[in-house]
Design a protein around this motif. Sequence first.
Motif, PDB file in Angstrom:
ATOM      1  N   ILE A 149      -0.667   5.514   8.373  1.00  0.00           N
ATOM      2  CA  ILE A 149       0.592   5.316   8.968  1.00  0.00           C
ATOM      3  C   ILE A 149       0.328   5.610  10.582  1.00  0.00           C
ATOM      4  CG2 ILE A 149       2.705   6.736   9.229  1.00  0.00           C
ATOM      5  CD1 ILE A 149       2.311   7.679   6.159  1.00  0.00           C
ATOM      6  N   LYS A 150      -0.440   6.454  10.989  1.00  0.00           N
ATOM      7  CA  LYS A 150      -0.669   6.451  12.534  1.00  0.00           C
ATOM      8  C   LYS A 150      -1.126   5.116  12.926  1.00  0.00           C
ATOM      9  CE  LYS A 150      -1.728  11.391  12.525  1.00  0.00           C
ATOM     10  NZ  LYS A 150      -2.728  12.373  12.790  1.00  0.00           N
ATOM     11  N   ARG A 151      -2.293   4.485  12.441  1.00  0.00           N
ATOM     12  CA  ARG A 151      -2.481   3.222  12.694  1.00  0.00           C
ATOM     13  C   ARG A 151      -1.558   2.063  12.602  1.00  0.00           C
ATOM     14  NH1 ARG A 151      -7.091   4.384   9.734  1.00  0.00           N
ATOM     15  NH2 ARG A 151      -6.308   2.990   7.691  1.00  0.00           N
ATOM     16  N   LEU A 152      -0.642   2.129  11.740  1.00  0.00           N
ATOM     17  CA  LEU A 152       0.498   1.328  11.730  1.00  0.00           C
ATOM     18  C   LEU A 152       1.705   1.312  12.806  1.00  0.00           C
ATOM     19  CD1 LEU A 152       1.738  -1.097   9.970  1.00  0.00           C
ATOM     20  CD2 LEU A 152       3.268   0.688   9.096  1.00  0.00           C
ATOM     21  N   LYS A 153       1.618   2.459  13.299  1.00  0.00           N
ATOM     22  CA  LYS A 153       2.578   2.842  14.187  1.00  0.00           C
ATOM     23  C   LYS A 153       1.979   2.441  15.572  1.00  0.00           C
ATOM     24  CE  LYS A 153       5.299   6.499  12.113  1.00  0.00           C
ATOM     25  NZ  LYS A 153       5.774   8.158  12.416  1.00  0.00           N
ATOM     26  N   SER A 154       0.620   2.588  15.635  1.00  0.00           N
ATOM     27  CA  SER A 154       0.129   2.363  16.871  1.00  0.00           C
ATOM     28  C   SER A 154      -0.375   0.821  17.235  1.00  0.00           C
ATOM     29  CB  SER A 154      -1.114   3.217  17.002  1.00  0.00           C
ATOM     30  OG  SER A 154      -2.144   2.729  16.249  1.00  0.00           O
ATOM     31  N   THR A 155      -0.078  -0.011  16.372  1.00  0.00           N
ATOM     32  CA  THR A 155      -0.430  -1.315  16.152  1.00  0.00           C
ATOM     33  C   THR A 155       0.706  -1.953  17.103  1.00  0.00           C
ATOM     34  OG1 THR A 155      -1.217  -3.276  15.018  1.00  0.00           O
ATOM     35  CG2 THR A 155       0.474  -2.233  14.009  1.00  0.00           C
ATOM     36  N   GLU A 156       0.166  -2.972  17.926  1.00  0.00           N
ATOM     37  CA  GLU A 156       1.001  -3.890  18.453  1.00  0.00           C
ATOM     38  C   GLU A 156       1.346  -5.410  17.606  1.00  0.00           C
ATOM     39  OE1 GLU A 156       2.634  -2.977  21.401  1.00  0.00           O
ATOM     40  OE2 GLU A 156       1.662  -1.168  21.229  1.00  0.00           O
ATOM     41  N   ASP A 157       0.425  -5.696  17.101  1.00  0.00           N
ATOM     42  CA  ASP A 157       0.431  -7.127  16.256  1.00  0.00           C
ATOM     43  C   ASP A 157       1.567  -7.011  15.156  1.00  0.00           C
ATOM     44  OD1 ASP A 157       0.022  -9.668  15.817  1.00  0.00           O
ATOM     45  OD2 ASP A 157      -2.092  -9.316  14.620  1.00  0.00           O
ATOM     46  N   LYS A 158       2.545  -7.661  15.012  1.00  0.00           N
ATOM     47  CA  LYS A 158       3.614  -7.809  14.159  1.00  0.00           C
ATOM     48  C   LYS A 158       2.969  -8.372  12.610  1.00  0.00           C
ATOM     49  CE  LYS A 158       8.240  -9.225  12.800  1.00  0.00           C
ATOM     50  NZ  LYS A 158       9.215  -8.085  12.958  1.00  0.00           N
ATOM     51  N   SER A 159       2.282  -9.161  12.835  1.00  0.00           N
ATOM     52  CA  SER A 159       1.586  -9.902  11.591  1.00  0.00           C
ATOM     53  C   SER A 159       0.963  -9.014  10.721  1.00  0.00           C
ATOM     54  CB  SER A 159       0.798 -11.249  11.774  1.00  0.00           C
ATOM     55  OG  SER A 159      -0.220 -11.020  12.911  1.00  0.00           O
ATOM     56  N   GLU A 160      -0.101  -8.200  11.440  1.00  0.00           N
ATOM     57  CA  GLU A 160      -1.123  -7.373  11.056  1.00  0.00           C
ATOM     58  C   GLU A 160      -0.135  -6.320  10.403  1.00  0.00           C
ATOM     59  OE1 GLU A 160      -4.455  -3.975  12.701  1.00  0.00           O
ATOM     60  OE2 GLU A 160      -4.145  -5.978  13.715  1.00  0.00           O
ATOM     61  N   ALA A 161       0.908  -5.866  11.098  1.00  0.00           N
ATOM     62  CA  ALA A 161       1.765  -4.737  10.577  1.00  0.00           C
ATOM     63  C   ALA A 161       2.402  -5.071   9.475  1.00  0.00           C
ATOM     64  CB  ALA A 161       2.565  -4.160  11.685  1.00  0.00           C
ATOM     65  N   THR A 162       2.810  -6.400   9.220  1.00  0.00           N
ATOM     66  CA  THR A 162       3.659  -6.625   8.037  1.00  0.00           C
ATOM     67  C   THR A 162       2.699  -6.815   6.978  1.00  0.00           C
ATOM     68  OG1 THR A 162       3.483  -9.031   8.787  1.00  0.00           O
ATOM     69  CG2 THR A 162       5.484  -7.794   9.316  1.00  0.00           C
ATOM     70  N   LYS A 163       1.529  -7.108   7.084  1.00  0.00           N
ATOM     71  CA  LYS A 163       0.373  -7.173   6.152  1.00  0.00           C
ATOM     72  C   LYS A 163       0.043  -6.063   5.436  1.00  0.00           C
ATOM     73  CE  LYS A 163      -4.004  -8.684   6.546  1.00  0.00           C
ATOM     74  NZ  LYS A 163      -5.018  -9.425   6.943  1.00  0.00           N
ATOM     75  N   SER A 164      -0.322  -4.969   6.471  1.00  0.00           N
ATOM     76  CA  SER A 164      -0.534  -3.676   6.014  1.00  0.00           C
ATOM     77  C   SER A 164       0.502  -2.871   5.297  1.00  0.00           C
ATOM     78  CB  SER A 164      -1.202  -2.854   7.096  1.00  0.00           C
ATOM     79  OG  SER A 164      -0.513  -2.564   8.216  1.00  0.00           O
ATOM     80  N   LEU A 165       1.817  -3.102   5.838  1.00  0.00           N
ATOM     81  CA  LEU A 165       2.900  -2.368   5.278  1.00  0.00           C
ATOM     82  C   LEU A 165       2.973  -2.245   3.819  1.00  0.00           C
ATOM     83  CD1 LEU A 165       5.304  -0.653   6.119  1.00  0.00           C
ATOM     84  CD2 LEU A 165       6.888  -2.887   5.833  1.00  0.00           C
ATOM     85  N   PRO A 166       2.952  -3.290   2.893  1.00  0.00           N
ATOM     86  CA  PRO A 166       3.010  -2.969   1.398  1.00  0.00           C
ATOM     87  C   PRO A 166       1.779  -1.906   0.948  1.00  0.00           C
ATOM     88  CG  PRO A 166       3.163  -5.285   1.924  1.00  0.00           C
ATOM     89  CD  PRO A 166       2.618  -4.482   3.063  1.00  0.00           C
ATOM     90  N   GLN A 167       0.607  -1.908   1.691  1.00  0.00           N
ATOM     91  CA  GLN A 167      -0.338  -1.354   1.062  1.00  0.00           C
ATOM     92  C   GLN A 167      -0.111   0.220   1.407  1.00  0.00           C
ATOM     93  OE1 GLN A 167      -3.564  -2.910   3.508  1.00  0.00           O
ATOM     94  NE2 GLN A 167      -4.165  -4.628   1.945  1.00  0.00           N
ATOM     95  N   ILE A 168       0.562   0.465   2.720  1.00  0.00           N
ATOM     96  CA  ILE A 168       0.900   1.679   2.926  1.00  0.00           C
ATOM     97  C   ILE A 168       1.964   2.208   2.145  1.00  0.00           C
ATOM     98  CG2 ILE A 168       1.830   3.231   4.924  1.00  0.00           C
ATOM     99  CD1 ILE A 168       0.089   1.312   6.925  1.00  0.00           C
ATOM    100  N   MET A 169       2.885   1.221   1.989  1.00  0.00           N
ATOM    101  CA  MET A 169       4.108   1.783   1.014  1.00  0.00           C
ATOM    102  C   MET A 169       3.463   2.251  -0.513  1.00  0.00           C
ATOM    103  SD  MET A 169       7.119   1.053   2.240  1.00  0.00           S
ATOM    104  CE  MET A 169       8.111   0.177   3.406  1.00  0.00           C
ATOM    105  N   SER A 170       2.680   1.509  -0.887  1.00  0.00           N
ATOM    106  CA  SER A 170       1.841   1.983  -2.042  1.00  0.00           C
ATOM    107  C   SER A 170       1.320   3.442  -2.095  1.00  0.00           C
ATOM    108  CB  SER A 170       0.866   0.942  -2.626  1.00  0.00           C
ATOM    109  OG  SER A 170       0.153   1.373  -3.719  1.00  0.00           O
TER     110      SER A 170
END
Length: 83
Positions: free
Chosen positions: A32-53
């Motif tokens: 979650i911390k890595r997702l919040k600190s990232t600046e790249d939207k495509s990378e964030a949208t790619k990792s969001l489903p995994q973090i939700m899981s």
Amino acid sequence: MANHKSALKRIRSNDAKRLRNRYQHKTARNAIKRLKSTEDKSEATKSLPQIMSMIDKLAKKNIIHNNKASNLKSQLTKHVTAM
């Protein structure tokens, strides 16, 4: 100290479960911390489903409360869409 074999086994299993829960919870928090600190939207949208899981699994195993899981998922979704 425990007097029964079953109590000793319960102590051992509780310790193992506690360590496993701590590991899974800490891993999810770091993601979650890595997702919040990232600046790249495509990378964030790619990792969001995994973090939700990960969050869903923590809630399913009662490591975190269901409402906390919902709040975290909502917060992360808003964060990613606002990027």
